[in-house]
Design a protein around this motif. Structure first.
Motif, PDB file in Angstrom:
ATOM      1  N   MET A  86       0.916  -1.164   0.054  1.00  0.00           N
ATOM      2  CA  MET A  86      -0.053  -0.088   0.036  1.00  0.00           C
ATOM      3  C   MET A  86       0.828   1.261  -0.088  1.00  0.00           C
ATOM      4  O   MET A  86       0.654   2.210  -0.893  1.00  0.00           O
ATOM      5  CB  MET A  86      -0.907   0.196   1.325  1.00  0.00           C
ATOM      6  N   LEU A  87       1.587   1.509   0.893  1.00  0.00           N
ATOM      7  CA  LEU A  87       2.657   2.589   1.074  1.00  0.00           C
ATOM      8  C   LEU A  87       4.081   2.069   1.395  1.00  0.00           C
ATOM      9  O   LEU A  87       4.274   1.097   2.387  1.00  0.00           O
ATOM     10  CB  LEU A  87       2.113   3.515   2.026  1.00  0.00           C
ATOM     11  N   GLU A  88       4.949   2.411   0.690  1.00  0.00           N
ATOM     12  CA  GLU A  88       6.412   1.980   0.842  1.00  0.00           C
ATOM     13  C   GLU A  88       7.625   3.131   1.095  1.00  0.00           C
ATOM     14  O   GLU A  88       7.140   3.949   0.146  1.00  0.00           O
ATOM     15  CB  GLU A  88       6.968   0.879  -0.150  1.00  0.00           C
ATOM     16  N   LEU A  89       8.217   3.353   1.923  1.00  0.00           N
ATOM     17  CA  LEU A  89       9.173   4.256   2.087  1.00  0.00           C
ATOM     18  C   LEU A  89      10.427   3.331   1.746  1.00  0.00           C
ATOM     19  O   LEU A  89      10.632   2.537   2.751  1.00  0.00           O
ATOM     20  CB  LEU A  89       9.187   5.003   3.296  1.00  0.00           C
ATOM     21  N   LYS A  90      11.442   3.907   1.110  1.00  0.00           N
ATOM     22  CA  LYS A  90      12.402   3.195   0.761  1.00  0.00           C
ATOM     23  C   LYS A  90      13.871   3.996   0.798  1.00  0.00           C
ATOM     24  O   LYS A  90      13.886   4.886  -0.186  1.00  0.00           O
ATOM     25  CB  LYS A  90      12.383   2.208  -0.438  1.00  0.00           C
ATOM     26  N   SER A  91      14.872   3.956   1.840  1.00  0.00           N
ATOM     27  CA  SER A  91      16.094   4.743   1.932  1.00  0.00           C
ATOM     28  C   SER A  91      15.573   6.208   1.894  1.00  0.00           C
ATOM     29  O   SER A  91      16.491   7.075   1.301  1.00  0.00           O
ATOM     30  CB  SER A  91      16.897   4.286   0.975  1.00  0.00           C
ATOM     31  N   LEU A  92      14.748   6.738   2.404  1.00  0.00           N
ATOM     32  CA  LEU A  92      14.041   8.094   2.417  1.00  0.00           C
ATOM     33  C   LEU A  92      14.989   8.945   3.391  1.00  0.00           C
ATOM     34  O   LEU A  92      15.280   8.669   4.494  1.00  0.00           O
ATOM     35  CB  LEU A  92      12.751   8.434   2.619  1.00  0.00           C
ATOM     36  N   ASN A 148      23.296  18.866   7.862  1.00  0.00           N
ATOM     37  CA  ASN A 148      22.582  18.284   8.951  1.00  0.00           C
ATOM     38  C   ASN A 148      21.727  17.160   8.294  1.00  0.00           C
ATOM     39  O   ASN A 148      21.022  17.459   7.313  1.00  0.00           O
ATOM     40  CB  ASN A 148      21.691  19.226   9.673  1.00  0.00           C
ATOM     41  N   MET A 149      21.649  16.023   8.609  1.00  0.00           N
ATOM     42  CA  MET A 149      21.105  14.956   8.518  1.00  0.00           C
ATOM     43  C   MET A 149      19.705  14.707   9.091  1.00  0.00           C
ATOM     44  O   MET A 149      19.748  14.232  10.125  1.00  0.00           O
ATOM     45  CB  MET A 149      21.825  13.437   8.189  1.00  0.00           C
ATOM     46  N   ALA A 150      18.551  15.142   8.493  1.00  0.00           N
ATOM     47  CA  ALA A 150      17.319  15.366   9.461  1.00  0.00           C
ATOM     48  C   ALA A 150      16.525  13.949   9.254  1.00  0.00           C
ATOM     49  O   ALA A 150      15.967  13.519  10.293  1.00  0.00           O
ATOM     50  CB  ALA A 150      16.509  16.299   8.734  1.00  0.00           C
ATOM     51  N   VAL A 151      16.588  13.288   8.295  1.00  0.00           N
ATOM     52  CA  VAL A 151      15.995  12.191   8.162  1.00  0.00           C
ATOM     53  C   VAL A 151      17.094  11.174   7.311  1.00  0.00           C
ATOM     54  O   VAL A 151      17.523  11.401   6.243  1.00  0.00           O
ATOM     55  CB  VAL A 151      14.607  11.953   7.163  1.00  0.00           C
ATOM     56  N   ASP A 152      17.450   9.999   7.943  1.00  0.00           N
ATOM     57  CA  ASP A 152      18.752   9.211   7.563  1.00  0.00           C
ATOM     58  C   ASP A 152      18.282   7.874   7.257  1.00  0.00           C
ATOM     59  O   ASP A 152      17.939   6.849   8.012  1.00  0.00           O
ATOM     60  CB  ASP A 152      19.601   9.264   8.519  1.00  0.00           C
ATOM     61  N   ASN A 153      18.153   7.751   5.794  1.00  0.00           N
ATOM     62  CA  ASN A 153      17.819   6.162   5.341  1.00  0.00           C
ATOM     63  C   ASN A 153      16.578   5.558   5.836  1.00  0.00           C
ATOM     64  O   ASN A 153      16.629   4.296   6.179  1.00  0.00           O
ATOM     65  CB  ASN A 153      19.058   5.463   5.403  1.00  0.00           C
ATOM     66  N   VAL A 154      15.572   6.167   6.062  1.00  0.00           N
ATOM     67  CA  VAL A 154      14.351   5.412   6.285  1.00  0.00           C
ATOM     68  C   VAL A 154      13.483   4.574   5.560  1.00  0.00           C
ATOM     69  O   VAL A 154      13.416   5.221   4.473  1.00  0.00           O
ATOM     70  CB  VAL A 154      13.368   6.753   7.198  1.00  0.00           C
ATOM     71  N   SER A 155      13.470   3.330   5.924  1.00  0.00           N
ATOM     72  CA  SER A 155      12.637   2.409   5.227  1.00  0.00           C
ATOM     73  C   SER A 155      11.488   1.731   5.949  1.00  0.00           C
ATOM     74  O   SER A 155      11.824   1.439   7.141  1.00  0.00           O
ATOM     75  CB  SER A 155      13.425   1.462   4.648  1.00  0.00           C
ATOM     76  N   PHE A 156      10.311   1.550   5.477  1.00  0.00           N
ATOM     77  CA  PHE A 156       9.396   0.758   6.145  1.00  0.00           C
ATOM     78  C   PHE A 156       8.084   0.735   5.097  1.00  0.00           C
ATOM     79  O   PHE A 156       8.165   1.687   4.164  1.00  0.00           O
ATOM     80  CB  PHE A 156       8.903   1.433   7.485  1.00  0.00           C
ATOM     81  N   HIS A 157       7.479  -0.194   5.434  1.00  0.00           N
ATOM     82  CA  HIS A 157       6.098  -0.281   4.487  1.00  0.00           C
ATOM     83  C   HIS A 157       4.736  -0.641   5.182  1.00  0.00           C
ATOM     84  O   HIS A 157       4.983  -1.158   6.255  1.00  0.00           O
ATOM     85  CB  HIS A 157       6.357  -1.347   3.326  1.00  0.00           C
ATOM     86  N   GLU A 195       0.855   2.415  -3.606  1.00  0.00           N
ATOM     87  CA  GLU A 195      -0.063   1.497  -4.583  1.00  0.00           C
ATOM     88  C   GLU A 195       0.915   1.629  -6.012  1.00  0.00           C
ATOM     89  O   GLU A 195       0.151   1.473  -6.860  1.00  0.00           O
ATOM     90  CB  GLU A 195      -1.599   1.965  -4.714  1.00  0.00           C
ATOM     91  N   GLY A 196       2.032   1.519  -5.947  1.00  0.00           N
ATOM     92  CA  GLY A 196       3.011   1.127  -7.004  1.00  0.00           C
ATOM     93  C   GLY A 196       3.169   2.490  -7.638  1.00  0.00           C
ATOM     94  O   GLY A 196       4.165   2.615  -8.476  1.00  0.00           O
ATOM     95  N   GLN A 197       2.758   3.855  -7.292  1.00  0.00           N
ATOM     96  CA  GLN A 197       2.965   4.926  -7.967  1.00  0.00           C
ATOM     97  C   GLN A 197       4.329   5.740  -7.218  1.00  0.00           C
ATOM     98  O   GLN A 197       4.216   5.580  -5.892  1.00  0.00           O
ATOM     99  CB  GLN A 197       1.965   5.901  -7.586  1.00  0.00           C
ATOM    100  N   ASP A 198       5.326   6.100  -7.902  1.00  0.00           N
ATOM    101  CA  ASP A 198       6.301   6.976  -7.385  1.00  0.00           C
ATOM    102  C   ASP A 198       6.000   8.351  -6.974  1.00  0.00           C
ATOM    103  O   ASP A 198       5.964   9.159  -7.964  1.00  0.00           O
ATOM    104  CB  ASP A 198       7.504   7.053  -8.447  1.00  0.00           C
ATOM    105  N   VAL A 199       5.665   8.277  -5.724  1.00  0.00           N
ATOM    106  CA  VAL A 199       5.227   9.638  -5.339  1.00  0.00           C
ATOM    107  C   VAL A 199       6.220  10.985  -5.410  1.00  0.00           C
ATOM    108  O   VAL A 199       5.633  12.006  -6.021  1.00  0.00           O
ATOM    109  CB  VAL A 199       4.647   9.496  -3.645  1.00  0.00           C
ATOM    110  N   LEU A 200       7.275  10.702  -5.267  1.00  0.00           N
ATOM    111  CA  LEU A 200       8.491  11.514  -5.371  1.00  0.00           C
ATOM    112  C   LEU A 200       8.755  12.260  -6.890  1.00  0.00           C
ATOM    113  O   LEU A 200       9.144  13.376  -7.184  1.00  0.00           O
ATOM    114  CB  LEU A 200       9.805  11.284  -5.021  1.00  0.00           C
TER     115      LEU A 200
END
Length: 269
Positions: A1-7, A14-23, A61-66
């Motif tokens: 449904m929703l996937e974050l990969k190495s965001l 400053n690294m505010a968000v560092d390589n965050v992945s979860f689905h 849902e398979g769409q590249d949001v970025l």
């Protein structure tokens, strides 16, 4: 449904968000916890496209949001509603008009300029306000309402978008305990009754344990915990907040003892 990969998000060095992945493979209510500066707000803003990512991917849902631009990005932001800590209402505008602003992404420029709304949208806005227990305030200015009522107006505005996902950035941080409970119960009902995914940044552990199906803990921009509320042990909480054995209520506005109870303790009124 929703996937974050190495965001990842960098602000200069400053690294505010560092390589965050979860689905997320099904609708659920998720709480994201962590100390101030852990990257929670930046993470949600990247998911909603309010802040550009430095690298990584967000797929829904398979769409590249970025990769979305223009109308495609506006459509995504309609499907992924954002609720803010400071409500972001128009203070001198009446409540129902603030709620109707949730339809701006699908209305023409002329209709938006002259605040022209179809009767069906007005009726729907009032129905949503009634669902949230504040329909009686529909004609009042937003600034006349309490903080908890204003946050429910903001939630109603998000629901007018008919979103698939609701992102709530510290939705109860500025509220007293009673109003915080009302707002969290409203978000939980929206998930339970509508089947919408709700992802909320939270600042109290007991709130995350009581209302969420899953808790993600962030520290220094990274995910250091991802599990059920029951798995949020004292040790896990200390790791999330980078605390030692003296970790206590002052760190998260909740008692560490609450973590060791098997039940989800209610928020005190």
């Amino acid at each position: 449904m929703l996937e974050l990969k190495s965001l990842t998000k960098c602000f200069g060095a400053n690294m505010a968000v560092d390589n965050v992945s979860f689905h997320i493979d099904r609708p659920m209510m998720i709480g994201i916890i962590g100390a101030s500066g852990a990257g929670k707000s930046t993470l949600l803003r990247m998911m909603n496209r309010l802040t550009p990512a430095t690298s990584g991917a967000v797929r829904f849902e398979g769409q590249d949001v970025l990769a979305l631009r223009g109308a495609g990005m506006r459509k995504w932001q309609s499907e992924c509603a954002m609720i803010f800590q400071q409500f972001n209402l128009v203070p001198r505008m009446d409540v129902v008009s603030n709620v109707l602003h949730g339809t701006l992404n699908r209305r023409s420029t002329v209709a938006s300029l002259f605040n022209l709304y179809p009767q069906s949208d007005i009726h729907r806005a009032i129905d949503i306000l009634d669902r949230l227990g504040i329909a009686g305030h529909a004609s009042k200015r937003a600034e006349a309402l309490s903080g908890g009522q204003q946050q429910r107006v903001a939630i109603a505005r998000g629901l007018m978008q008919d979103p698939k996902i609701i992102l709530a950035d510290e939705p109860i941080a500025s509220l007293d305990p009673m109003n915080a409970q009302v707002v969290m119960e409203a978000l939980r009902r929206i998930h339970d009754e509508d089947g919408r995914t709700v992802i909320a940044n939270l600042h109290t552990l007991d709130t995350a344990r009581r209302y969420c199906d899953r808790v993600i803990g962030m520290r220094a921009g990274r995910v250091v915990f991802d599990g059920s509320p029951e798995q949020l042990t004292t040790g896990a909480a200390r790791d999330i907040y980078g605390a030692d054995a003296g970790f206590s209520e002052s760190a998260t506005s909740t008692s560490i003892d609450a973590l060791e109870r098997p039940d989800r303790a209610p928020i005190p009124a």
